[in-house]
Design an enzyme around this catalytic site. Structure first.
Site, PDB file in Angstrom:
ATOM      1  N   GLU A 190       5.250  39.974   6.309  1.00 50.52           N
ATOM      2  CA  GLU A 190       4.252  39.007   6.783  1.00 50.52           C
ATOM      3  C   GLU A 190       4.463  37.631   6.153  1.00 50.52           C
ATOM      4  O   GLU A 190       5.262  37.480   5.214  1.00 50.52           O
ATOM      5  CB  GLU A 190       2.856  39.520   6.457  1.00 50.52           C
ATOM      6  CG  GLU A 190       2.641  39.725   4.966  1.00 50.52           C
ATOM      7  CD  GLU A 190       1.231  39.394   4.533  1.00 50.52           C
ATOM      8  OE1 GLU A 190       0.770  38.280   4.834  1.00 50.52           O
ATOM      9  OE2 GLU A 190       0.609  40.242   3.865  1.00 50.52           O
ATOM     10  N   LYS A 232      -6.805  45.227  -1.896  1.00 50.53           N
ATOM     11  CA  LYS A 232      -6.996  44.343  -3.056  1.00 50.53           C
ATOM     12  C   LYS A 232      -8.293  44.687  -3.786  1.00 50.53           C
ATOM     13  O   LYS A 232      -9.332  44.899  -3.167  1.00 50.53           O
ATOM     14  CB  LYS A 232      -7.020  42.885  -2.602  1.00 50.53           C
ATOM     15  CG  LYS A 232      -5.709  42.467  -1.965  1.00 50.53           C
ATOM     16  CD  LYS A 232      -5.663  40.963  -1.770  1.00 50.53           C
ATOM     17  CE  LYS A 232      -4.551  40.601  -0.819  1.00 50.53           C
ATOM     18  NZ  LYS A 232      -4.884  40.855   0.593  1.00 50.53           N
TER      19      LYS A 232
HETATM   20  N1  PSU Z   1      -0.903  40.710   0.244  1.00 50.29           N
HETATM   21  C1  PSU Z   1      -0.751  39.854  -0.797  1.00 50.29           C
HETATM   22  N2  PSU Z   1      -1.283  38.603  -0.677  1.00 50.29           N
HETATM   23  C2  PSU Z   1      -1.944  38.197   0.464  1.00 50.29           C
HETATM   24  C3  PSU Z   1      -2.085  39.115   1.552  1.00 50.29           C
HETATM   25  C4  PSU Z   1      -1.550  40.369   1.393  1.00 50.29           C
HETATM   26  O1  PSU Z   1      -0.163  40.201  -1.832  1.00 50.29           O
HETATM   27  O2  PSU Z   1      -2.409  37.043   0.540  1.00 50.29           O
HETATM   28  C5  PSU Z   1      -2.822  38.660   2.813  1.00 50.29           C
HETATM   29  C6  PSU Z   1      -2.469  39.514   4.039  1.00 50.29           C
HETATM   30  O3  PSU Z   1      -1.931  38.668   5.028  1.00 50.29           O
HETATM   31  C7  PSU Z   1      -3.786  40.110   4.478  1.00 50.29           C
HETATM   32  C8  PSU Z   1      -4.748  39.055   4.032  1.00 50.29           C
HETATM   33  O4  PSU Z   1      -3.841  40.352   5.870  1.00 50.29           O
HETATM   34  O5  PSU Z   1      -4.247  38.768   2.715  1.00 50.29           O
HETATM   35  C9  PSU Z   1      -6.183  39.542   4.020  1.00 50.29           C
HETATM   36  O6  PSU Z   1      -7.014  38.473   4.351  1.00 50.29           O
HETATM   37  P1  PSU Z   1      -8.537  38.732   4.797  1.00 50.29           P
HETATM   38  O7  PSU Z   1      -9.167  39.403   3.617  1.00 50.29           O
HETATM   39  O8  PSU Z   1      -9.099  37.349   5.074  1.00 50.29           O
HETATM   40  O9  PSU Z   1      -8.497  39.579   6.031  1.00 50.29           O
END
Ligand code: PSU
Length: 301
Positions: free
Chosen positions: A25, A159
């Site tokens: 990604e 996370k």
């Molecule tokens: N993994 C990481 N850092 C990130 C992400 C994933 O180590 O920044 C990103 C991914 O693109 C994931 C996003 O889809 O964080 C999640 O964002 P949100 O909580 O707004 O859906």
């Protein structure tokens, strides 16, 4: 009608010859890490995939095209683009039709990977149910995507800034298999254990690949989430990271929607004096290697 896909020469060759491919990604590049570590990490992730015997396909939206594999200086340009949009399922068509530069989240990368015929995708950690979601309904679109798009996603769990028990509950409701790789505990991104059981456990890439193939035979929609614990040497144990997460969450009052995750990652970077970034880089590389092994096994099935 065909989707506007542009393949790099390396990925086009891999597709033509049936070589294993790992999707990567780009939101982690534009919104997840500071420059220049974002660029260095993106290149290292690609190298780790190649060294593990697969072909990397970093995905981003540029000039009305879904780029599957970034060639030349495209990766470097993206890593330095300050105003790249963070693209999920809701924005992907608009981003392409408007010609914006878009970094793909887990959800959007899964959509693009499936369009490109790629089965495996490596990231850091997926989005999930944010703490306090019972009041503000902040739930990442990544969860719905896992329920409907047949790509196996390798992350270091969800996370730890999230509400992990609620995230697991939603994944279960949506019918998404959550597989602890070599562990009975759910990994929590910077830490190896969230203190919660992983719903499923598998110990080899071959087992994960076989489950992916079996889902296809059963006609099940949706993907698998592989939760791969961060290497021991780089983990920040939960008793150390949790108070920092609490402090970052307190500072995040007033931040909403797509801004929340990038804000918290930056704040935790500051509060850990960069240690969270070292951990994040380590876990992404670890996930890239496992994803390559799974892609190779799927190819062998
Ligand atoms: N993994 C990481 N850092 C990130 C992400 C994933 O180590 O920044 C990103 C991914 O693109 C994931 C996003 O889809 O964080 C999640 O964002 P949100 O909580 O707004 O859906």
């Amino acid at each position: 009608m065909t989707a506007p896909l542009t393949f790099s020469a390396e990925v086009a060759n891999a597709k033509a010859n049936g070589l294993p491919i790992v999707a990567l990604e780009s939101t982690i590049i534009t919104h997840g890490m500071p420059f220049p570590q974002n660029l260095e990490t993106a290149r290292l992730v690609e190298k780790n995939v190649r060294d593990a015997g697969a072909v990397p396909a970093t995905i981003a939206l540029m000039d009305g095209q879904i780029h599957i594999g970034l060639e030349g200086d495209a990766l470097e340009r993206l890593a330095q683009t300050k105003d790249a949009k963070k693209i999920s399922r809701a924005d992907i068509a608009a981003c392409l039709s408007m010609g914006w530069t878009g970094a793909t989240t887990v959800a959007a990368t899964m959509i693009c990977a499936q369009l490109a015929g790629i089965h495996v995708f490596a990231t850091g950690g997926i989005g999930g149910v944010h703490r306090g979601a019972e009041l503000d309904f902040d739930i990442s679109a990544d969860l719905q995507e896992l329920a409907q798009t047949a790509v196996t996603v390798v992350g270091a769990g969800a996370k730890a800034i999230l509400d992990l028990p609620k995230t697991l509950e939603v994944l279960e409701t949506l019918g998404v298999p959550v597989i602890g790789y070599g562990t009975d505990d759910l990994p929590a991104f910077w830490s190896r254990s969230a203190g919660l059981p992983a719903p499923l456990r598998m110990d080899t890439a071959a087992e994960i690949a076989a489950a992916h193939v079996m889902r296809g035979k059963l006609g099940l929609s949706g993907g698998q989430l592989v939760a791969n614990p961060i290497p021991v040497a780089d983990e920040i144990p939960s008793d150390q990271i949790n108070p920092i997460i609490e402090a970052a969450l307190a500072d995040a009052k007033g931040i909403s929607a797509k801004e929340v995750t990038p804000f918290l990652l930056r704040r935790i970077f500051d509060l850990t004096e960069g240690r969270s970034l070292t951990a994040n880089i380590s876990l992404v590389l670890n996930n890239a290697r496992l994803a390559a092994a799974i892609a190779r096994e799927i190819g062998a099935n």
